[in-house]
Design a protein around this motif. Structure first.
Motif, PDB file in Angstrom:
ATOM      1  N   ALA A  90       0.835  -1.204   0.000  1.00 57.88           N
ATOM      2  CA  ALA A  90       0.000   0.000   0.000  1.00 57.88           C
ATOM      3  C   ALA A  90       0.869   1.252   0.000  1.00 57.88           C
ATOM      4  CB  ALA A  90      -0.932  -0.011   1.216  1.00 57.88           C
ATOM      5  N   ALA A  91       1.953   1.234   0.775  1.00 55.45           N
ATOM      6  CA  ALA A  91       2.843   2.390   0.822  1.00 55.45           C
ATOM      7  C   ALA A  91       3.491   2.639  -0.545  1.00 55.45           C
ATOM      8  CB  ALA A  91       3.917   2.182   1.889  1.00 55.45           C
ATOM      9  N   TRP A  92       3.904   1.565  -1.220  1.00 54.41           N
ATOM     10  CA  TRP A  92       4.497   1.725  -2.549  1.00 54.41           C
ATOM     11  C   TRP A  92       3.469   2.257  -3.547  1.00 54.41           C
ATOM     12  CZ3 TRP A  92       9.210  -0.662  -4.908  1.00 54.41           C
ATOM     13  CH2 TRP A  92      10.189  -0.924  -3.953  1.00 54.41           C
ATOM     14  N   LEU A  93       2.221   1.848  -3.414  1.00 49.27           N
ATOM     15  CA  LEU A  93       1.186   2.339  -4.324  1.00 49.27           C
ATOM     16  C   LEU A  93       0.885   3.815  -4.063  1.00 49.27           C
ATOM     17  CD1 LEU A  93      -1.257  -0.713  -4.447  1.00 49.27           C
ATOM     18  CD2 LEU A  93       0.457  -0.015  -6.148  1.00 49.27           C
ATOM     19  N   VAL A  94       0.876   4.215  -2.805  1.00 52.50           N
ATOM     20  CA  VAL A  94       0.714   5.629  -2.491  1.00 52.50           C
ATOM     21  C   VAL A  94       1.861   6.434  -3.100  1.00 52.50           C
ATOM     22  CG1 VAL A  94       0.763   7.332  -0.608  1.00 52.50           C
ATOM     23  CG2 VAL A  94      -0.679   5.296  -0.415  1.00 52.50           C
ATOM     24  N   ASN A  95       3.065   5.902  -3.008  1.00 52.76           N
ATOM     25  CA  ASN A  95       4.209   6.594  -3.593  1.00 52.76           C
ATOM     26  C   ASN A  95       4.072   6.714  -5.103  1.00 52.76           C
ATOM     27  OD1 ASN A  95       6.975   7.748  -3.056  1.00 52.76           O
ATOM     28  ND2 ASN A  95       7.485   6.219  -4.600  1.00 52.76           N
ATOM     29  N   ALA A  96       3.529   5.689  -5.739  1.00 55.70           N
ATOM     30  CA  ALA A  96       3.316   5.759  -7.190  1.00 55.70           C
ATOM     31  C   ALA A  96       2.388   6.906  -7.545  1.00 55.70           C
ATOM     32  CB  ALA A  96       2.751   4.434  -7.701  1.00 55.70           C
ATOM     33  N   VAL A  97       1.369   7.133  -6.724  1.00 55.84           N
ATOM     34  CA  VAL A  97       0.423   8.217  -6.995  1.00 55.84           C
ATOM     35  C   VAL A  97       1.130   9.565  -6.967  1.00 55.84           C
ATOM     36  CG1 VAL A  97      -1.630   9.416  -6.146  1.00 55.84           C
ATOM     37  CG2 VAL A  97      -1.556   6.914  -6.143  1.00 55.84           C
ATOM     38  N   ARG A  98       1.981   9.769  -5.994  1.00 57.11           N
ATOM     39  CA  ARG A  98       2.633  11.083  -5.896  1.00 57.11           C
ATOM     40  C   ARG A  98       3.677  11.284  -7.000  1.00 57.11           C
ATOM     41  NH1 ARG A  98       7.377  11.957  -1.525  1.00 57.11           N
ATOM     42  NH2 ARG A  98       8.526  10.014  -1.803  1.00 57.11           N
ATOM     43  N   CYS A  99       4.052  10.196  -7.695  1.00 58.68           N
ATOM     44  CA  CYS A  99       5.002  10.287  -8.806  1.00 58.68           C
ATOM     45  C   CYS A  99       4.303  10.226 -10.163  1.00 58.68           C
ATOM     46  CB  CYS A  99       6.027   9.161  -8.712  1.00 58.68           C
ATOM     47  SG  CYS A  99       7.123   9.259  -7.282  1.00 58.68           S
ATOM     48  N   MET A 100       3.003  10.310 -10.194  1.00 59.64           N
ATOM     49  CA  MET A 100       2.248  10.100 -11.421  1.00 59.64           C
ATOM     50  C   MET A 100       1.933  11.420 -12.118  1.00 59.64           C
ATOM     51  SD  MET A 100      -1.203   7.820 -11.788  1.00 59.64           S
ATOM     52  CE  MET A 100      -0.341   6.447 -11.003  1.00 59.64           C
ATOM     53  N   ASP A 101       2.195  11.482 -13.428  1.00 61.27           N
ATOM     54  CA  ASP A 101       1.759  12.602 -14.254  1.00 61.27           C
ATOM     55  C   ASP A 101       0.394  12.256 -14.835  1.00 61.27           C
ATOM     56  OD1 ASP A 101       4.203  13.742 -13.725  1.00 61.27           O
ATOM     57  OD2 ASP A 101       4.870  13.848 -15.808  1.00 61.27           O
ATOM     58  N   LEU A 102      -0.655  12.856 -14.294  1.00 60.75           N
ATOM     59  CA  LEU A 102      -1.987  12.633 -14.864  1.00 60.75           C
ATOM     60  C   LEU A 102      -2.073  13.395 -16.176  1.00 60.75           C
ATOM     61  CD1 LEU A 102      -4.426  12.726 -11.807  1.00 60.75           C
ATOM     62  CD2 LEU A 102      -3.239  10.797 -12.868  1.00 60.75           C
ATOM     63  N   THR A 103      -2.531  12.724 -17.220  1.00 60.70           N
ATOM     64  CA  THR A 103      -2.375  13.234 -18.574  1.00 60.70           C
ATOM     65  C   THR A 103      -3.663  13.132 -19.352  1.00 60.70           C
ATOM     66  OG1 THR A 103      -0.064  12.503 -18.551  1.00 60.70           O
ATOM     67  CG2 THR A 103      -1.046  12.960 -20.700  1.00 60.70           C
ATOM     68  N   THR A 104      -3.984  14.181 -20.112  1.00 60.82           N
ATOM     69  CA  THR A 104      -5.016  14.070 -21.129  1.00 60.82           C
ATOM     70  C   THR A 104      -4.475  14.702 -22.406  1.00 60.82           C
ATOM     71  OG1 THR A 104      -7.319  14.506 -21.734  1.00 60.82           O
ATOM     72  CG2 THR A 104      -6.232  16.172 -20.361  1.00 60.82           C
ATOM     73  N   LEU A 105      -4.343  13.870 -23.437  1.00 62.59           N
ATOM     74  CA  LEU A 105      -3.784  14.298 -24.720  1.00 62.59           C
ATOM     75  C   LEU A 105      -4.658  13.750 -25.840  1.00 62.59           C
ATOM     76  CD1 LEU A 105      -0.017  13.615 -23.926  1.00 62.59           C
ATOM     77  CD2 LEU A 105      -1.139  15.852 -24.038  1.00 62.59           C
ATOM     78  N   ALA A 106      -5.918  14.109 -25.782  1.00 62.69           N
ATOM     79  CA  ALA A 106      -6.891  13.616 -26.759  1.00 62.69           C
ATOM     80  C   ALA A 106      -7.323  14.749 -27.673  1.00 62.69           C
ATOM     81  CB  ALA A 106      -8.100  13.020 -26.046  1.00 62.69           C
ATOM     82  N   GLY A 107      -7.750  14.374 -28.872  1.00 64.18           N
ATOM     83  CA  GLY A 107      -8.206  15.374 -29.825  1.00 64.18           C
ATOM     84  C   GLY A 107      -9.477  16.077 -29.391  1.00 64.18           C
ATOM     85  N   ASP A 108     -10.240  15.457 -28.487  1.00 61.69           N
ATOM     86  CA  ASP A 108     -11.480  16.079 -28.026  1.00 61.69           C
ATOM     87  C   ASP A 108     -11.348  16.645 -26.613  1.00 61.69           C
ATOM     88  OD1 ASP A 108     -11.262  13.653 -26.747  1.00 61.69           O
ATOM     89  OD2 ASP A 108     -13.333  13.011 -27.123  1.00 61.69           O
ATOM     90  N   ASP A 109     -10.121  16.963 -26.196  1.00 63.09           N
ATOM     91  CA  ASP A 109      -9.936  17.618 -24.898  1.00 63.09           C
ATOM     92  C   ASP A 109     -10.706  18.927 -24.854  1.00 63.09           C
ATOM     93  OD1 ASP A 109      -8.332  15.704 -23.759  1.00 63.09           O
ATOM     94  OD2 ASP A 109      -6.441  16.739 -24.159  1.00 63.09           O
ATOM     95  N   THR A 110     -11.273  19.211 -23.701  1.00 61.03           N
ATOM     96  CA  THR A 110     -11.977  20.468 -23.464  1.00 61.03           C
ATOM     97  C   THR A 110     -11.474  21.069 -22.159  1.00 61.03           C
ATOM     98  OG1 THR A 110     -13.743  19.434 -22.172  1.00 61.03           O
ATOM     99  CG2 THR A 110     -14.058  19.542 -24.576  1.00 61.03           C
ATOM    100  N   ARG A 122     -10.060  20.558 -16.302  1.00 63.03           N
ATOM    101  CA  ARG A 122     -10.360  20.932 -14.907  1.00 63.03           C
ATOM    102  C   ARG A 122     -10.704  19.715 -14.066  1.00 63.03           C
ATOM    103  NH1 ARG A 122     -12.246  25.933 -17.372  1.00 63.03           N
ATOM    104  NH2 ARG A 122     -14.221  24.978 -17.964  1.00 63.03           N
ATOM    105  N   ARG A 123     -11.422  18.759 -14.640  1.00 62.08           N
ATOM    106  CA  ARG A 123     -11.736  17.532 -13.895  1.00 62.08           C
ATOM    107  C   ARG A 123     -10.466  16.746 -13.596  1.00 62.08           C
ATOM    108  NH1 ARG A 123     -15.883  16.917 -17.775  1.00 62.08           N
ATOM    109  NH2 ARG A 123     -14.810  15.118 -18.686  1.00 62.08           N
ATOM    110  N   LEU A 124      -9.556  16.677 -14.570  1.00 60.19           N
ATOM    111  CA  LEU A 124      -8.299  15.975 -14.337  1.00 60.19           C
ATOM    112  C   LEU A 124      -7.479  16.674 -13.252  1.00 60.19           C
ATOM    113  CD1 LEU A 124      -6.711  13.507 -15.466  1.00 60.19           C
ATOM    114  CD2 LEU A 124      -5.413  15.158 -16.829  1.00 60.19           C
TER     115      LEU A 124
END
Length: 327
Positions: free
Chosen positions: A57-77, A82-84
């Motif tokens: 669980a600790a390693w998974l929490v660490n993965a979250v803090r190292c994660m780049d949440l990304t949206t690179l779609a042609g229909d991005d708005t 803002r939701r991301l």
């Protein structure tokens, strides 16, 4: 339930820049990569080290803090961005956070197209979550250099803290290292104070030798991170490719004393993947590369499974995947 060994986490922007060095092909022109050995090493990483229960669980929490949440779609708005950003500010549900004994957690960054940088910067104001922007004709990079540099300047002018550039793959395939070095150096200069991640698009580079050489040239040209993939290639991040890249990181650090970050991206979807790449970093580079200033995961879809696994850890039950939407 408090996670043993997990403390309150914050994203700390990478304050250490890689200034680069003059192009030195002797560092890599005779490099040989034993592909079967690299594949065996990658295959045994996860079998030689396992993490269970609260440690997992600790390693998974660490993965979250190292994660780049990304949206690179042609229909991005703007609303999707803002939701991301809202998910980046609060990636794990409140009841899971409480049961884990965590008060604060957010993602490593939010990554968007240049046109969406202003929206993301405004949505994340005051949170400490940096905004990254792809640029330079992402994902193919097949635009005139002046236009690619202009795209970097646009993103920086609108507040991007990090720029994910793409290299010209033909320079690697042709062995034109001077052209690759000059291109990446100009991109680094255009980034100014924004940190630059150099996307190598490893699925297009054909051999592990090419991947090592491209990694070294990008770092010599001043890349603050090297990144496996755009996520748009036929083959994206794999453990053997990542192993070769982090070995290049280690060699560059030994020669120069400068630390460069690593970002695998594309093809990673599960909590198990998050554990595998963290094990790689710990085994090859040590604990410093388990922090967001030197390690990022480019895999937004992975977050839903991580949240689901963490809920199972605290409740003993698996929730439907629809309960953990990304944005």
């Amino acid at each position: 339930m408090s996670i043993q060994g997990t403390e309150e986490v914050h994203v700390i922007p990478n304050s250490e820049r890689n200034p680069g060095v003059p192009l030195e092909t002797s560092w890599f022109d005779q490099i040989a990569v034993n592909t079967p050995a690299a594949e065996r090493r990658a295959a045994t990483l996860t079998s030689r080290r396992t993490v269970k229960k609260e440690w997992q669980a600790a390693w998974l929490v660490n993965a979250v803090r190292c994660m780049d949440l990304t949206t690179l779609a042609g229909d991005d708005t703007p609303e999707r961005v803002r939701r991301l950003c809202a998910k980046a500010r609060k990636p794990i549900a409140d009841h899971i956070m409480a049961d884990l004994g965590l008060r604060e957690l957010h993602a490593g960054a939010v990554c968007v197209y240049p046109a969406m940088v202003g929206t993301a910067v405004k949505a994340l104001e005051g949170t400490g979550v940096p905004v990254a922007s792809v640029a330079t004709g992402f994902p193919a990079g097949l635009m005139p250099l002046n236009l690619r540099l202009a795209e970097i300047l646009y993103a920086v002018d609108h507040g991007a803290h990090e720029i994910d550039i793409v290299i010209t793959r033909a320079h690697v395939l042709d062995g034109n290292w001077q052209a690759l070095y000059d291109e990446v150096s100009e991109m680094r200069e255009a980034c100014g104070q924004a940190h630059m991640k150099a996307i190598l698009a490893t699925g297009d580079l054909k051999t592990l030798r090419n991947i090592y050489k491209a990694s070294m040239v990008a770092m010599q040209a001043g890349a603050d991170f090297i990144k496996t993939s755009t996520g748009k290639e036929g083959v994206n991040a794999t453990l053997p490719v990542s192993l070769v890249m982090v070995r290049a990181l280690r060699d560059y650090g030994d020669r120069t004393g400068h630390r460069v970050g690593f970002k695998p991206a594309g093809g990673m979807k599960t909590a198990k993947d998050a554990l595998a790449w963290q094990i790689l970093m710990k085994e090859e580079l040590g604990n410093d590369w388990l922090k967001p200033d030197l390690f990022r995961l480019g895999a937004s879809s992975m977050l839903g499974d991580i949240e689901r696994q963490l809920e199972h850890h605290v409740t003993g039950r698996y929730a439907a995947s629809s309960r953990h939407a990304i944005a």
